[in-house]
Design an enzyme around this catalytic site. Structure first.
Site, PDB file in Angstrom:
ATOM      1  N   CYS A  30      -8.531  13.373 -18.886  1.00  0.00           N
ATOM      2  CA  CYS A  30      -8.946  13.614 -20.427  1.00  0.00           C
ATOM      3  C   CYS A  30      -9.261  12.252 -21.033  1.00  0.00           C
ATOM      4  O   CYS A  30      -8.589  11.196 -20.625  1.00  0.00           O
ATOM      5  CB  CYS A  30      -7.835  14.422 -21.114  1.00  0.00           C
ATOM      6  N   CYS A 190      -6.675 -20.440  22.146  1.00  0.00           N
ATOM      7  CA  CYS A 190      -6.513 -21.723  21.577  1.00  0.00           C
ATOM      8  C   CYS A 190      -6.480 -22.699  22.280  1.00  0.00           C
ATOM      9  O   CYS A 190      -5.927 -22.945  23.103  1.00  0.00           O
ATOM     10  CB  CYS A 190      -5.278 -21.665  20.328  1.00  0.00           C
ATOM     11  N   CYS A 326      -1.290  -3.428  -8.113  1.00  0.00           N
ATOM     12  CA  CYS A 326       0.102  -3.663  -8.399  1.00  0.00           C
ATOM     13  C   CYS A 326       0.324  -4.550  -9.218  1.00  0.00           C
ATOM     14  O   CYS A 326       1.377  -4.402 -10.182  1.00  0.00           O
ATOM     15  CB  CYS A 326       0.912  -3.629  -7.144  1.00  0.00           C
ATOM     16  N   HIS A 756       2.191  -7.977  -2.389  1.00  0.00           N
ATOM     17  CA  HIS A 756       2.736  -6.896  -3.387  1.00  0.00           C
ATOM     18  C   HIS A 756       3.551  -7.196  -4.638  1.00  0.00           C
ATOM     19  O   HIS A 756       4.497  -8.348  -4.366  1.00  0.00           O
ATOM     20  CB  HIS A 756       3.284  -5.967  -2.362  1.00  0.00           C
TER      21      HIS A 756
END
Length: 804
Positions: A30, A190, A326, A756
């Protein structure tokens, strides 16, 4: 014949038209509440304006119908089909949520594959419905419009797709790359350690180094970055495991950003790498960031390992993660936990009439704030999500999609689906609310709750005379300086010694020596500058500056910060002018020009940049060039001007700089002129509104007959208005510096642009300490603050309430 068909045949249908491809169609929730198609009555999509309304609760369908004379609606209801194996259903969003996003994109799924959908034509005039499309007597015109609405991509989904489309572009280092061919290049490991994954090749010389360690156990010793540090002209590296015919991770270490390299295929052929024969074997940077955001969780267990039980009720509603959102959820939860702010936007009797009368509520920020207030505070959506298969039923919560889309509109960072800095978003949101003069049901701005007067005192060391200036501020950026206690040999993770809030405040208040053109001595002198609180805000916002530059890369420091629930800042009150001190005289230079030593740099932004490790001269140059906008904008400017020949020259303000610095951008003047306004009035509008283009547009429309002539009195009025507000704050806020902690936004991760965010907020829930953890839609009681080691190392924004 049914009453609905009789009614339809009695009205004029010629004004009904199908939505075009560019017309927004709202069918997710809505416009004024968070009721969705999953509710008992579904949602009603207006067949005239394609906006969605709900009959549940406050019956916004009927109100819209009465105010706009729109009588026909497509009633749209969804029920979930049995769960598939691909993920879990999200009842609030109307879509299936995967465990993680595989790519930085959103594909529009076929809803019929996920839901049982029932539709009907609803007539608000007679409060009756008729099933659609099963009834063949429904006029073709109505069927055509209804089918178009059903087939249209919802506005929410459209905005989501747009936001996920990350545009990665070349930087200037991606062109004219001069290579050095290498024979017998070993691409299996590497060149500095034994790592065989997360390998990055330098496109200049073919050096192969491992990248930085990544979330999810991806190892890395940063040897590719070290190669760039030793060879600063070798800017671009490519991740071998990301290579395929249609993908490649390219990174510019100099610009510290992802880039695309136009002739990458040819460059890699120099080292016998044919990307057309490569298959992607490792997650790219975007996938790693999204996975980190989705999976990285704060502790949801109690001290004994038991799973914490979700709590529900008014003021305890969770927010669905929209994908790296977040940062927004944590800010909103904490802001609406400030009682006086929440009261401005808490509508127990429904949306104000003037908002319902707005033909475009999705574009009105105040409407979105009211909608958030109802969703978060009413408790209607703080209910268990019965559709999940998880053992612990967390909340259904609400999805702030409309708010996120609107507040991020035209903003380079907040309009994306990437993780952002929660503190930057807090500042941005409060600034927008104030500039738009949004007050909700209050007569005063709710942003005044966070304002205080900061007094700067400058004292010449030669003549001992002083100058006092007062400025309004809304937050304190605290320096965080700590020694490194140890470094993990494998991961490179640093362990820091702890600091205290009080020590950080003392450092923030410590005097600073500057060079100063003294109007009394009429020569350059050393001056001592210090600041302090002239007034105390009702709510004090504090952000420890955890970001530092390491090898020109912003890195977040997990420094343990010792804090108390109670904070006494009486010691931080400004001294003001002492009885034996004399004020420095005004001078012609003070009135007409700003010397380099007196230019009012944005002190919060300056502290941020200095805390990141930038030299002071560079900070001043960046802040002046970006018109004191923010530390983020200044930092971007710095990264783009690292190669400037004068970047480290002593910074001197140009002699022509006026006291009231230019507050608008030339491109904003052009934007207003493109709308049809004259240059003079466009310039005046921007000056009077301090460069805010939206406020300038509103000012122009409210002053259609203005001649565009800028009187000095206009600028004086702006200064006088701020001066009056400062005096009001001093009288109103008083001298009480005692505070109690209301809430903390915490961040876990190595960068503020990943990781986060959650919020710990003190609520009246009946439990022993009242602390609640808001982790997106997960809302659980938190244990005593003494056990919150996560807050000590990850606290990023603290909000304190003043005691009376």
């Amino acid at each position: 014949m049914s009453a609905v068909l009789e009614y339809i045949q009695s009205i004029d249908l010629t004004e009904l038209t199908r939505p075009s491809a560019s017309t927004p169609v709202y069918k997710d929730d809505c416009m004024f509440s968070f009721e969705t198609a999953f509710g008992d009555n579904g949602i009603d999509i207006c067949m005239s304006c394609y906006q969605a309304f709900s009959k549940d609760g406050l019956n916004y369908t009927q109100q819209h119908s009465e105010f706009f004379d729109h009588k026909l609606f497509l009633n749209y209801r969804k029920t979930l089909k049995p769960k598939s194996d691909s993920g879990k259903y999200d009842s609030a969003s109307g879509s299936e949520q995967p465990l993680k996003f595989a790519k930085l994109e959103v594909k529009d799924e076929i809803e019929s594959d996920l839901f049982d959908i029932k539709t009907a034509i609803y007539c608000s005039e007679i409060d009756k419905s008729i099933d659609f499309p099963s009834n063949e007597q429904i006029p073709a015109k109505i069927c055509e419009v209804a089918e178009s609405i059903l087939c249209s991509t919802s506005n929410e989904k459209r905005e989501e797709i747009k936001a996920w489309e990350q545009e990665i572009v070349p930087c200037h280092h991606c062109f004219d790359i001069v290579q050095t061919p290498v024979d017998d290049l070993n691409l299996t490991k590497c060149s500095h350690c034994e790592l065989k994954e997360n390998l990055w090749i330098c496109v200049v010389c073919g050096s192969l180094g491992c990248g930085r360690s990544q979330f999810g156990g991806v190892p890395g010793n940063s040897h590719a970055l070290q190669h760039h540090s030793d060879n600063t002209e070798h800017h671009i590296a490519v991740k071998l495991g990301s290579l395929s015919s249609d993908s490649a991770d390219c990174y510019c270490y100099t610009c510290n950003d992802e880039v695309t390299v136009p002739n990458l295929k040819d460059l890699l052929l120099t080292y016998n790498i044919d990307i057309s024969h490569h298959t992607k074997t490792e997650k790219n940077l975007t996938e790693l960031q999204i996975e980190q955001n989705v999976k990285w969780d704060f502790n949801m267990d109690g001290s004994n390992g038991e799973e914490l039980t979700p709590i529900f009720g008014q003021g305890l509603t969770g927010l669905k993660n929209l994908g790296n959102s977040c940062y927004l959820s944590s800010v909103i939860q904490l802001l609406y936990s400030v009682p006086e702010f929440a009261d401005c936007f808490h509508i127990t009797e429904g949306m104000p009439v003037e908002k319902i009368l707005n033909p475009d509520p999705a574009s009105d920020l105040e409407t979105q704030l009211f909608k958030l207030g109802d969703g978060l505070l009413s408790g209607r959506y703080s209910v268990p999500d019965i559709f999940t298969t998880e053992k612990v039923k967390y909340q259904r919560g609400i999805k702030p999609s409309g708010f996120k889309s609107l507040i991020g509109k035209d903003h380079a960072e907040f309009s994306t689906m990437q993780q952002q800095d929660a503190f930057e978003f807090w500042i941005y949101l409060l600034d927008i609310i104030e500039k738009k003069k949004i007050t909700g049901v209050s007569e005063t701005s709710p942003i005044d709750l966070f304002k205080f007067v900061l007094e700067d005192k400058l004292k010449c060391s030669n003549c001992n005379k002083v100058r006092i200036t007062k400025n309004l501020s809304e937050n304190v950026c605290l320096p965080v300086d700590s020694d490194v206690l140890s470094i993990d040999e494998n991961s490179g993770k640093k362990t820091y010694g702890s600091v205290s809030f009080k020590n950080s405040f003392e450092k923030w208040l410590s005097p600073e020596e500057i060079e100063y053109n003294c109007p009394q001595c009429k020569s350059k002198q050393t001056a001592i500058k210090r600041n302090g609180f002239k007034s105390y805000p009702e709510y004090l916002v504090v952000s420890p500056q955890r970001i530092k530059l390491e090898n020109w890369v912003p890195v977040k420091m997990d420094v343990p910060i010792d804090f108390d629930e109670s904070l006494n800042l009486d010691f931080a009150k400004s001294q003001g002018k002492l009885d034996y001190e004399e004020e420095l005289p005004e001078s012609e230079e003070d009135q007409n020009e700003i010397p380099s030593s007196e230019y009012q740099f944005n002190q919060d932004a300056m502290n941020d940049l200095l805390g990141m490790g930038f030299p002071e001269n560079r900070c001043k140059r960046a802040l002046y060039a970006t018109e004191n906008s923010s530390s983020t904008v200044a930092m971007e400017w710095l990264f783009a001007h690292m190669d400037d020949s004068d970047i480290d020259d002593p910074f001197v303000i140009p002699d022509s700089t006026p006291v009231i610095s230019k507050k608008y951008k030339d491109e904003d003047v052009e934007s207003l002129m493109n709308m049809g306004f004259q240059k003079a009035i466009s310039t005046k509008a921007l000056i009077l509104n301090k460069g805010n283009i939206e406020a300038a547009v509103e000012w122009v429309f409210s002053h259609p007959d203005d001649d565009g002539i800028i009187q000095q009195d206009n600028e004086d009025d702006v200064q006088d208005e701020e001066g009056k507000k400062i005096e009001t704050m001093i009288q109103k806020n008083g001298s009480n510096g005692n505070y109690e902690l209301l809430g903390v936004i915490c961040h876990k991760g190595t960068s503020i642009h990943s990781g986060h965010y959650v919020a710990f907020i003190k609520k009246d829930t009946g439990n022993s300490n009242g602390w609640v953890l808001f982790n997106d839609e997960k809302v659980v009681p938190a244990e005593s603050l003494e056990s919150f080691d996560e807050i000590k190392t990850s606290g990023y924004v603290y909000v304190y309430k003043r005691k009376h």
